[in-house]
Scaffold this motif. Structure first.
Motif, PDB file in Angstrom:
ATOM      1  N   ALA A 172      44.673  -6.362 -40.363  1.00 45.31           N
ATOM      2  CA  ALA A 172      45.410  -6.786 -41.556  1.00 45.31           C
ATOM      3  C   ALA A 172      46.893  -6.656 -41.255  1.00 45.31           C
ATOM      4  CB  ALA A 172      45.017  -5.931 -42.757  1.00 45.31           C
ATOM      5  N   ALA A 218      48.201 -10.530 -44.920  1.00 43.51           N
ATOM      6  CA  ALA A 218      47.076  -9.909 -45.613  1.00 43.51           C
ATOM      7  C   ALA A 218      47.599  -9.275 -46.897  1.00 43.51           C
ATOM      8  CB  ALA A 218      46.433  -8.849 -44.729  1.00 43.51           C
ATOM      9  N   LEU A 249      42.471 -11.908 -43.237  1.00 41.76           N
ATOM     10  CA  LEU A 249      42.323 -10.909 -42.189  1.00 41.76           C
ATOM     11  C   LEU A 249      41.988 -11.604 -40.865  1.00 41.76           C
ATOM     12  CD1 LEU A 249      40.179  -8.248 -44.087  1.00 41.76           C
ATOM     13  CD2 LEU A 249      42.669  -8.389 -43.917  1.00 41.76           C
TER      14      LEU A 249
END
Length: 724
Positions: free
Chosen positions: A446, A478, A580
């Motif tokens: 992330a 993210a 992600l």
């Protein structure tokens, strides 16, 4: 005007002195004020950077937005980048282009440059940060500036230093955002104090200017073409200047400076040569042909990013005439200056021709005088020597019209000036959700950044202090943050409609959305809170990146143990969605536990350790644990297994086993050092009464527990019951 003054002073030295003075004054008048055809400084729509031969390079004063001229450039350089798309997928090859070039900005020295616009968007912000990759060097146009090293490497001994010319050099400017071409550029140039325009532009001439010529309202000025005389004329329309003659020579000063102590003219004298009207030595006229009134003023407006502005001077007699002034003014200053200029033009139509036989030496062109028998003040605009004396050309004078007022610059679009944000990285493993294969780990990176400009980051594994490229990158932020307040424990058995948590997102502009019960059942709105997976039903923004999430479903994917512990304030939170970067198929990522990310604007790598390692390989802990005691003292232990990847509870449907074999470990006592253990292949275990008695005698009061063995790891332990 200077002709008259210098010829008067020269006459004191005799006929020859008068001739010399007349010639000298005529030369000055021709240099500054002669009404010849001209091509002067003009105001234009904002142009863009060009490279045409013969294009004049304007000299800049104050703060202006200018296009500049490209004076050198390299060819486009191609860069090839290959990225992995996961195991078994073909790699993606992308191409990008950079270019290096130099742009001339001013034909005189500057202090610095501010913002830079490229195709209308900001390429360089007010903080001096480039929005695209590349290097910028600025040369300020002084006489000692060196050659640019990049240009010198390309051109060798033929490379110019452009001394006396300010220019900027871009090295390896990334053209991705501009369609792989050099964009249309404009530059905010800072070049001294524009109010000193008249003083500065006359520094290298034979005529100087004093501080009274300072133009307080002027923020910037671009002198692209025309002589100094042409520029003086333009300035004179809005900020009147006049010559001042003294024993040291002539200089320019403000026309209003002489109004404080007006000089009284001698009485008018009547001559016999020609008809001069009934009043003998005086004649008056209202000259509309020489009026300089205009209907509107056009200028550069800093409030509109230096786009041309227009203020109407409300003068019906001027028709549709527009005065173009290539200077930077505020809207209210432009309106006030326009009204004052029209006021002066109106009274300057009143003119007098005044004959006198002698002249006060204090009287010179630009002097403010009093004409006996005539009301008001008059300005000496010119004179002419006659056989019997001097004939003065006077115009009515007045200053301070007080016609300024509030003005609206109008609305204009300004691009956002977003500062660069540094990359922040989190790498974690989640329970397997059933997608892909059961043997592939669910590792995710992330990469995100705080509110601001961020264009992604390349991902690396860290080994022995060095970075090894993973061949993958994060191109989208993210949705990450931290718990703004503690999240208490939960039994994680059902939806908790009134339960809530507060999360402070890293990016204030990121958003979260609610879902329905059906959506939650299908896996919507999953959050990785520490090592627990939480789902939420509703999201309410509280401002500044703070969100309140309600309707929680805790302990998802077998993380009920983490739910039972709860989480402290500051625990990392990440939304599990397609932003992600999946690393589970990357062999290098599977073998390492330390990772890093480097973005375009990062001076140091963002580092992260793998959280919750092997979580996707561990089976969930068994459930429905029971311990049944029989009358004969025996015990039956039973439970139900759970399978990895099966997040949904399906009625009357057995969860398929994704492990190679079904295998369990049952223990009695501490998990770390049990008193006894049993390895079995069925979800139950029966102990005879004598076995139970032996365990009780060895250590009473301990618990029975069970773990499921998977193909790669074993589950957390579940308590089956306590032996009293």
């Amino acid at each position: 005007m200077a002709t008259i003054v210098l010829s008067t002073l020269g006459s004191m030295l005799g006929p020859l002195g008068q001739v010399v003075g007349t010639l000298a004054g005529n030369a000055i008048d021709n240099a500054l004020f002669a009404p010849e055809p001209r091509e002067g400084a003009r105001l234009k729509e904002l142009t863009v950077t060009g490279s045409s031969y013969g294009t004049p390079i304007a000299r800049q004063y104050g703060k202006m937005r200018v296009p500049g001229t490209i004076v050198w450039s390299t060819d486009l350089e191609e860069h090839r980048d290959k990225q992995s798309n996961g195991k078994g997928a073909p790699k993606t090859v992308t191409y990008s282009y950079t270019v290096s070039f130099a742009v001339a900005l001013s034909s005189g020295p500057i202090d610095n440059i501010g913002r830079i616009w490229a195709d209308g968007n900001l390429l360089r912000g007010a903080a001096g940060d480039l929005k695209s990759a590349g290097t910028l060097r600025v040369y300020k146009g002084h006489g000692h500036q060196p050659r640019d090293p990049l240009m010198e490497a390309a051109l060798g001994s033929q490379c110019p230093a452009f001394r006396g010319c300010a220019y900027a050099v871009f090295e390896d400017l990334d053209l991705t955002d501009f369609g792989n071409r050099i964009p249309a550029l404009t530059f905010e140039v800072l070049a001294g104090d524009a109010s000193r325009l008249v003083e500065t532009m006359l520094e290298d001439s034979e005529v100087s200017a004093d501080e009274t010529t300072r133009f307080a309202q002027l923020g910037g000025f671009s002198h692209e073409a025309g002589s100094l005389r042409d520029v003086a004329r333009l300035v004179d329309r809005l900020h009147p200047v006049a010559p001042v003659v003294n024993d040291t020579g002539m200089k320019l000063g403000a026309a209003s400076a002489n109004a404080a102590a007006p000089i009284t003219l001698p009485q008018a004298a009547a001559w016999d040569d020609g008809d001069f009207g009934k009043q003998g030595g005086v004649t008056s006229a209202r000259n509309s042909a020489r009026s300089k009134a205009f209907a509107s003023l056009r200028y550069y407006d800093p409030a509109r990013e230096y786009q041309p502005g227009l203020q109407h001077a409300e003068n019906s007699e001027a028709g549709t005439t527009t005065f173009q002034f290539p200077g930077a003014l505020s809207a209210s200053d432009a309106l006030g200056l326009a009204r004052e200029a029209n006021g002066r033009a109106a009274i300057n139509r009143d003119r007098l021709l005044w004959r006198c036989c002698e002249l006060d030496p204090r009287i010179q062109p630009g002097s403010v005088v009093i004409a006996p028998g005539r009301p008001g003040l008059w300005l000496v605009d010119g004179w002419e020597w006659r056989e019997r004396g001097v004939e003065l050309d006077l115009v009515r004078h007045r200053s301070g019209f007080g016609q300024g007022g509030a003005a609206d610059a109008g609305s204009g679009w300004s691009p956002l000036d977003r500062g660069a944000s540094t990359t922040q990285l989190r790498v974690f493993e989640t329970p397997w959700d059933g997608s892909g294969t059961a043997s592939q780990r669910s590792i995710f990176a992330a990469a995100s950044a705080a509110t601001g400009r961020w264009s992604g980051a390349a991902l690396y594994a860290e080994r022995d202090g060095g970075l090894i490229a993973l061949g993958q990158g994060a191109g989208e932020r993210a949705v990450s943050g931290v718990l703004a307040s503690p999240l208490g424990s939960s039994i994680a058995m059902r939806l908790e409609p009134s339960a809530s948590l507060r999360v402070q997102l890293l990016d204030d502009e990121a958003e979260l959305y609610g879902s329905t019960l059906s959506g939650i059942a299908q896996g919507d709105n999953r959050l990785q809170v520490g090592n627990e997976v939480v789902q939420f039903r509703a999201a309410e923004p509280l401002g500044a990146g703070l969100w309140e999430l309600t309707g929680l479903l805790r302990g998802r994917g077998g993380t009920e143990i983490e739910a039972g512990t709860g989480h402290a304030s500051g625990t990392l939170v990440t939304l599990l969605d397609d932003r992600l970067v999946p690393l589970g198929a990357n062999p290098l990522a599977q073998s390492e536990s330390q990772f890093a990310a480097i973005g375009l604007w990062d001076t140091e790598p963002a580092r992260a350790s793998l959280e919750n390692a092997n979580a996707s390989l561990r089976p969930p802990a068994p459930v429905h644990c029971r311990m049944e005691r029989a009358a004969d003292g025996s015990i039956r232990l039973s439970w139900r297994r759970r399978a990895r990847g099966q997040w949904l509870w399906l009625d009357e449907v057995a969860q398929p086993l994704v492990e190679e074999v079904e295998h369990y470990k049952v223990g009695y006592g501490l998990i770390s050092s049990p008193q006894a253990t049993w390895l079995i292949s069925a979800p139950e275990l029966s102990l005879a009464a004598d076995e139970v008695d032996a365990l009780r005698a060895a250590q009473a009061g301990e618990a029975f527990w069970v773990q499921q063995f998977g193909s790669f790891a074993q589950s957390p332990a579940s308590v089956l019951g306590t032996l009293a």
